[in-house]
Design a protein around this motif. Structure first.
Motif, PDB file in Angstrom:
ATOM      1  N   GLU A 144       0.834  -1.214   0.000  1.00  0.00           N
ATOM      2  CA  GLU A 144       0.000   0.000   0.000  1.00  0.00           C
ATOM      3  C   GLU A 144       0.863   1.257   0.000  1.00  0.00           C
ATOM      4  OE1 GLU A 144      -3.953  -1.561   2.448  1.00  0.00           O
ATOM      5  OE2 GLU A 144      -2.275  -0.699   3.533  1.00  0.00           O
ATOM      6  N   ASN A 145       1.971   1.186   0.702  1.00  0.00           N
ATOM      7  CA  ASN A 145       2.906   2.306   0.689  1.00  0.00           C
ATOM      8  C   ASN A 145       3.455   2.524  -0.713  1.00  0.00           C
ATOM      9  OD1 ASN A 145       4.180   3.866   3.160  1.00  0.00           O
ATOM     10  ND2 ASN A 145       3.341   1.942   3.932  1.00  0.00           N
ATOM     11  N   ILE A 146       3.930   1.420  -1.288  1.00  0.00           N
ATOM     12  CA  ILE A 146       4.593   1.528  -2.593  1.00  0.00           C
ATOM     13  C   ILE A 146       3.639   2.038  -3.666  1.00  0.00           C
ATOM     14  CG2 ILE A 146       5.661   0.160  -4.433  1.00  0.00           C
ATOM     15  CD1 ILE A 146       7.573  -0.569  -2.558  1.00  0.00           C
ATOM     16  N   THR A 147       2.382   1.588  -3.629  1.00  0.00           N
ATOM     17  CA  THR A 147       1.476   1.927  -4.729  1.00  0.00           C
ATOM     18  C   THR A 147       0.648   3.186  -4.464  1.00  0.00           C
ATOM     19  OG1 THR A 147      -0.194   0.463  -3.791  1.00  0.00           O
ATOM     20  CG2 THR A 147       1.222  -0.459  -5.498  1.00  0.00           C
ATOM     21  N   TYR A 148       0.865   3.831  -3.315  1.00  0.00           N
ATOM     22  CA  TYR A 148      -0.014   4.966  -2.986  1.00  0.00           C
ATOM     23  C   TYR A 148      -0.015   6.038  -4.076  1.00  0.00           C
ATOM     24  CZ  TYR A 148      -2.433   8.577  -0.418  1.00  0.00           C
ATOM     25  OH  TYR A 148      -3.341   9.528  -0.048  1.00  0.00           O
ATOM     26  N   GLY A 149       1.154   6.355  -4.628  1.00  0.00           N
ATOM     27  CA  GLY A 149       1.244   7.417  -5.629  1.00  0.00           C
ATOM     28  C   GLY A 149       0.493   7.096  -6.918  1.00  0.00           C
ATOM     29  N   PHE A 196      -3.149   8.430  -7.761  1.00  0.00           N
ATOM     30  CA  PHE A 196      -3.402   9.741  -8.358  1.00  0.00           C
ATOM     31  C   PHE A 196      -2.952   9.800  -9.798  1.00  0.00           C
ATOM     32  CE2 PHE A 196      -2.407  10.012  -3.877  1.00  0.00           C
ATOM     33  CZ  PHE A 196      -3.681  10.292  -3.420  1.00  0.00           C
ATOM     34  N   ARG A 197      -2.616   8.651 -10.343  1.00  0.00           N
ATOM     35  CA  ARG A 197      -2.187   8.617 -11.734  1.00  0.00           C
ATOM     36  C   ARG A 197      -3.074   7.682 -12.530  1.00  0.00           C
ATOM     37  NH1 ARG A 197       1.529  10.174  -8.455  1.00  0.00           N
ATOM     38  NH2 ARG A 197       2.997  11.778  -9.094  1.00  0.00           N
ATOM     39  N   LYS A 198      -4.301   7.566 -12.076  1.00  0.00           N
ATOM     40  CA  LYS A 198      -5.338   6.855 -12.832  1.00  0.00           C
ATOM     41  C   LYS A 198      -5.009   5.393 -13.066  1.00  0.00           C
ATOM     42  CE  LYS A 198      -7.684  10.390 -12.837  1.00  0.00           C
ATOM     43  NZ  LYS A 198      -7.639  10.224 -11.390  1.00  0.00           N
ATOM     44  N   ASP A 203      -3.811  -3.073 -11.607  1.00  0.00           N
ATOM     45  CA  ASP A 203      -2.575  -2.693 -12.302  1.00  0.00           C
ATOM     46  C   ASP A 203      -1.574  -2.112 -11.327  1.00  0.00           C
ATOM     47  OD1 ASP A 203      -3.982  -3.438 -14.471  1.00  0.00           O
ATOM     48  OD2 ASP A 203      -4.469  -1.402 -15.145  1.00  0.00           O
ATOM     49  N   ALA A 204      -2.089  -1.346 -10.361  1.00  0.00           N
ATOM     50  CA  ALA A 204      -1.194  -0.726  -9.384  1.00  0.00           C
ATOM     51  C   ALA A 204      -0.459  -1.797  -8.601  1.00  0.00           C
ATOM     52  CB  ALA A 204      -1.996   0.167  -8.444  1.00  0.00           C
ATOM     53  N   ILE A 205      -1.207  -2.831  -8.187  1.00  0.00           N
ATOM     54  CA  ILE A 205      -0.567  -3.889  -7.409  1.00  0.00           C
ATOM     55  C   ILE A 205       0.459  -4.626  -8.260  1.00  0.00           C
ATOM     56  CG2 ILE A 205      -1.024  -6.110  -6.301  1.00  0.00           C
ATOM     57  CD1 ILE A 205      -3.481  -4.809  -5.062  1.00  0.00           C
ATOM     58  N   LYS A 254       6.244  -5.562  -9.171  1.00  0.00           N
ATOM     59  CA  LYS A 254       7.457  -5.451  -9.995  1.00  0.00           C
ATOM     60  C   LYS A 254       8.515  -4.652  -9.252  1.00  0.00           C
ATOM     61  CE  LYS A 254       5.370  -5.196 -14.469  1.00  0.00           C
ATOM     62  NZ  LYS A 254       5.053  -4.155 -15.432  1.00  0.00           N
ATOM     63  N   MET A 255       8.046  -3.567  -8.629  1.00  0.00           N
ATOM     64  CA  MET A 255       8.985  -2.710  -7.906  1.00  0.00           C
ATOM     65  C   MET A 255       9.626  -3.455  -6.739  1.00  0.00           C
ATOM     66  SD  MET A 255      10.498   0.158  -7.687  1.00  0.00           S
ATOM     67  CE  MET A 255       9.675   1.268  -8.805  1.00  0.00           C
ATOM     68  N   LEU A 256       8.805  -4.248  -6.032  1.00  0.00           N
ATOM     69  CA  LEU A 256       9.362  -5.022  -4.912  1.00  0.00           C
ATOM     70  C   LEU A 256      10.440  -5.978  -5.415  1.00  0.00           C
ATOM     71  CD1 LEU A 256       6.222  -5.877  -2.780  1.00  0.00           C
ATOM     72  CD2 LEU A 256       8.008  -4.229  -2.296  1.00  0.00           C
ATOM     73  N   GLU A 257      10.181  -6.529  -6.602  1.00  0.00           N
ATOM     74  CA  GLU A 257      11.151  -7.430  -7.226  1.00  0.00           C
ATOM     75  C   GLU A 257      12.480  -6.693  -7.433  1.00  0.00           C
ATOM     76  OE1 GLU A 257      10.771 -11.399  -8.938  1.00  0.00           O
ATOM     77  OE2 GLU A 257       9.307 -10.161  -7.936  1.00  0.00           O
TER      78      GLU A 257
END
Ligand SMILES: Nc1ncnc2c1ncn2[C@@H]1O[C@H](COP(=O)(O)OP(=O)(O)OP(=O)(O)O)[C@@H](O)[C@H]1O
Ligand SMILES: [Mg+2]
Lengths: 307, 556
Positions: A93-98, A101-103, A108-110, A115-118
């Motif tokens: 939830e922290n990572i995807t919070y931004g 606001f980018r639609k 998809d956000a998760i 991917k980012m966690l990877e």
């Protein structure tokens, strides 16, 4: 230039925390700001990030003037010294919070977040609470949260100061890897000269709200422009406008006589205090070289350079 | 072509985002304006109305209502006298209780805190009730045990009842202050061989000065504003507060009541200014996170502390024992026996009023907390300029006497377009805004835990102010909201002063029924009702303490 700061000034109650600061950065460049406590490093980052109102100057990012935009409208992300993680949210939830606001759709956000966690070697941490993470892990979550919104510029305010020496070293490598992966420009504030020397393309040395020198690490060390820079970076023997670095004092049979008056074992090297011409000088030798005792006579050669 | 399409798409999405941002901006402004209006209409306007009523009549300034200061100066004198004695005594006892915590075990300290909590969740005139039952003409102690027939009414009755009622809050305040002390100071004094008396008198008490001053001043205003104790046990001893109350209830003379309330307000505002000054000092007092039990030798001044503290606690215990026994017993031919009759008799009195009280209190708790959150968000977190002023205004109900605030509501809302008198709404609104200052304090102190960097991060990632409120500040203020709800609920359940003029006779609240019962001498039923109020409030606060403790453990 990709980032251009012109005559940035910020006052707190008439005291100028930052005065007429100008510098620029190219795309993908990592710039480190170094300077003593209270010299205005954080103030510069906060001005660029938009968290404080500036009293004068321009900030241009990728051709757009941004100094009057709100933080949420600047394509800049910040990693704070204390990370500023959302304590009531999980890692994902922290990572995807931004992305909210980018639609992005939640799914998809998760996906992006995973991917980012990877990338950050945090696989499997999705549903952990951020308060349960170690300092280094929190650091990486903060980094991931900032990177996921693909900012044009990443600001980092002493991001490694809560980490131990080992972790710092690996985080430095991580940061360089991320720069190449995301093609991102970074402005990095640190207290640690080693941080700056290992990752910065160029270093800004600040003092009392002003820039003393902007240059590559090599130039800053070898050709300091001011006495402040000389004294601040590394150590130096200074005598009436001339200086010599401790490692630049060489031993030579044809050299002049000096006497050892002090000695400290520093691990890979040994630091000596020698008396020469009535002055004391610092000199260093690697620890696999011949070792001297106090009161030993040695013969040295050195070249004092003008500041 | 492909590139152009892409650019168009990007431009469209930017337009869309701009539009959404505008909507959010508008909503943000609306929320701000709405909150500001609420505070102005329901705090500032009633407040000014009282001044208007007292100072203006027939379209011009008219000070004739203040004549009573000359003619009935004894009212001012009585108020000042009883308030000074009460403040002095309740601060002394509170200080003794505070210092006692240095000498007792953690467990004993918890018990003391529980007893203090008990008085804080009791209706205000419960002291008067037991006082009459124990020391009155037919009092258990004065007549049955000591075989005396004395007149207990008057100054000393008021003082002892108020002292008993106000000491608890003072003690809680002082104990909280002592807890935040740097204990190493005392340890070092001990290592310098200072004895207990010198440690307490040279170090601890001087350092407590701000807190002592605050508790003295707080009791002083509370005593000045209290009309119920003097009404019940003052006898012929009239004060400004009782006279203001009687002017409305018995004589319907609202200008006179307003003038008296304005006079009552003067010491309050002075006290408030001093109080905020001391509060600043208090906040800068060093915090000590290390929980440590400082032990001192039980000698010297300790004995005095112990006597005062134990005396007070004993007195409180007797009071509550008296209420509970009185609720379950009756007397027949001088014999006391156990019975449920009082409870049966009380049912018709409490049925409606009680449920109404609970509902009103829940609404007041929820809304004062929510409004407190929004106000604190804009003033404390966003640091809006005008919001600071609003923050100050919303703190006013804290300083004015309850009856003052109630009068304000009558004058402000008795004509259209805002004709609310006689409705349930006016009572609820009054309760909400009366509790607002406490809510704001509680919530803001929980907001100090929120890190600036956290909020900046959210902003940085693109969160609009409204999202910061919803996603960050709101969930991170749960503990503050919870505490604020509990406090507001309990205060609303036990309050009477500010709403006494607003409540419609057919829609009474529990405290009113209780007040009537005590005033008309139905002490047995009054005891039952008191017990129920205490039990409800106590359960709510213990429950919330449980939940609060659990949730705070989860967070950290
Ligand atoms: N909110 C503020 N109000 C007043 N003065 C401030 C404020 N913030 C910073 N300053 C002052 O501005 C100067 C620069 O502060 P800044 O935080 O930028 O220093 P810094 O270089 O980041 O220091 P450090 O290395 O200790 O973090 C300091 O003298 C500081 O006292
Ligand atoms: Mg800083």
């Amino acid at each position: 230039m990709f980032l251009n700061i012109k005559n940035l000034t910020k006052k707190y109650d008439k005291v100028e925390a930052v005065r007429n600061v100008s510098f620029s950065a190219e795309e993908k460049e990592i710039i480190c700001i170094l300077g003593p406590s209270g010299c205005g490093k954080t103030t510069i980052l906060q001005s660029i990030g938009g968290f404080i109102q500036i009293d004068g100057g321009e900030i241009i990012l990728d051709g757009n003037k941004i100094e009057n935009l709100e933080p949420e409208d600047r394509e800049i992300a910040t990693v704070f010294q204390s990370y500023g993680l959302f304590p009531h949210k999980t890692v994902i939830e922290n990572i995807t919070y931004g992305l909210k606001f980018r639609k992005y759709k939640k799914k998809d956000a998760i996906e992006e977040g995973k991917k980012m966690l990877e990338v950050l070697n945090l696989r499997g941490y999705e549903n952990k609470k951020v308060t349960e993470l170690s300092g280094g892990e929190q650091q990486r979550v903060a980094l991931g949260r900032a990177l996921i919104v693909k900012p044009k510029l990443l600001l980092l305010d002493e991001p490694f100061s809560n980490l131990d020496t080992k972790l710092r070293v690996s985080m430095r490598e991580e940061l360089l890897r991320i720069r190449d992966l995301f093609n991102i420009t970074m402005l990095f504030v640190t207290h640690d000269q080693e941080d700056a020397f290992s990752i910065a393309d160029r270093i800004i040395i600040m003092n009392k709200g002003q820039i003393e020198q902007i240059d590559t690490a090599r130039n800053i060390y070898l050709n300091p422009k001011t006495e402040f820079v000389l004294r601040f970076i590394g150590s130096a023997n200074i005598d009436k406008g001339y200086f010599v670095r401790p490692e630049a004092i060489r031993l030579s049979e044809n050299g002049e006589e000096a006497r050892v008056v002090g000695k400290t074992f520093k691990g890979s090297f040994i630091e000596y205090i020698i008396e020469y011409n009535g002055n004391n000088y610092k000199m260093i030798r690697l620890n696999n070289e011949e070792e001297y005792q106090i009161n030993d006579k040695i013969y040295i050669e050195m070249e004092m350079r003008e500041i | 072509m492909g590139i152009r399409n892409k650019t168009l798409k990007v431009m469209n999405s930017i337009k869309l985002m701009n539009k959404e941002k505008k909507t959010l901006d508008i909503m943000n402004s609306l929320l701000k304006i709405f909150t500001a209006l609420l505070v102005i209409v329901f705090v500032l306007y009633p407040f000014l109305s009282v001044f208007g009523k007292a100072l203006y009549s027939d379209g011009r300034t008219n000070l004739s209502e203040f004549q009573f200061i000359k003619g009935e100066f004894y009212l001012v004198k009585n108020s000042l006298l009883s308030a000074s004695i009460t403040a002095l005594l309740s601060t002394t006892f509170a200080l003794a209780l505070g210092l006692m915590t240095f000498f007792v075990s953690e467990r004993q300290k918890k018990i003391i805190m529980f007893i203090l909590l008990l008085t804080m969740v009791s209706p205000p005139f419960i002291g008067s009730l037991t006082y009459i039952e124990l020391f009155g003409r037919n009092g258990f102690i004065t007549r049955d045990i000591l075989k005396l027939s004395i007149n207990p009414y008057g100054l000393w009755g008021i003082v002892s009842v108020q002292t008993l009622g106000f000491t608890s809050l003072n003690a809680v305040l002082l104990i909280g202050y002592l807890d935040s002390f740097d204990k190493t100071m005392i340890e070092s004094a001990k290592s310098l061989k200072a004895n207990t008396t010198s440690i307490l008198l040279d170090i601890v008490v001087p350092l407590m000065k701000p807190a002592i001053a605050v508790s003295f001043l707080l009791s002083f205003i509370r005593s000045m504003a209290d009309f119920s104790s003097p009404m019940i046990i003052g006898g012929a001893f009239n004060t400004l507060a009782t006279e203001a109350y009687l002017s409305i209830i018995a004589k319907g003379n609202s200008p006179r009541a307003s003038a008296m309330s304005v006079i009552l307000f003067i010491p309050s505002i002075i006290v408030f200014i001093v109080y905020s000054h001391f509060l600043k000092q208090q906040q800068s007092a060093s915090k000590n996170l290390r929980e440590s039990q400082t032990r001192m030798k039980k000698s010297g001044v300790y004995h005095l502390v112990k006597i005062l503290g134990l005396f007070f606690i004993l007195w409180l215990i007797i009071q509550y024992l008296a209420i509970f026994t009185s609720a379950f017993t009756d007397k027949y031919k001088g014999e006391i026996y156990f019975t449920f009759d009082n409870i049966k008799d009380s049912i018709p009195h409490i049925r409606d009023s009680f449920i109404r009280s609970i509902i009103y209190s829940i609404i007041a708790g929820v809304f004062s907390s929510l409004i407190g959150l929004i106000l604190s968000f804009y003033s404390y977190i966003m640091k809006g300029k005008y919001m600071k002023i609003l923050d100050f205004i919303s703190n006013m109900p804290y300083i004015v006497p309850g009856t003052f605030f109630g009068l304000g509501y009558i004058f402000a809302f008795n004509k259209s377009p805002l004709k609310l008198t006689g409705t349930a709404l006016i009572v609820i609104l009054n309760l909400i805004f009366r509790q607002l200052p406490m809510s704001i304090r509680t919530i803001q102190s929980s907001m100090t835990q929120i890190e600036r960097a956290t909020l900046n991060s959210a902003k940085d990632l693109g969160a609009h102010n409204l999202y910061i409120l919803k996603d960050m500040v709101f969930p991170m203020s749960y503990s503050g909201l919870f505490l604020s709800f509990t406090n507001a609920f309990i205060s609303s359940m036990t309050t009477i002063g500010s709403i006494i003029f607003l409540v419609y006779p057919s829609r009474k609240l529990a405290t009113f029924v209780l007040f009537d019962l005590v005033s008309s001498g139905k002490y047995k039923i009054a005891s039952v009702l008191s017990c129920i109020i205490i039990i409800v409030c106590l359960s709510v606060s213990l429950l919330s303490y449980r939940i609060f403790n659990r949730s705070s453990k989860n967070v950290s």
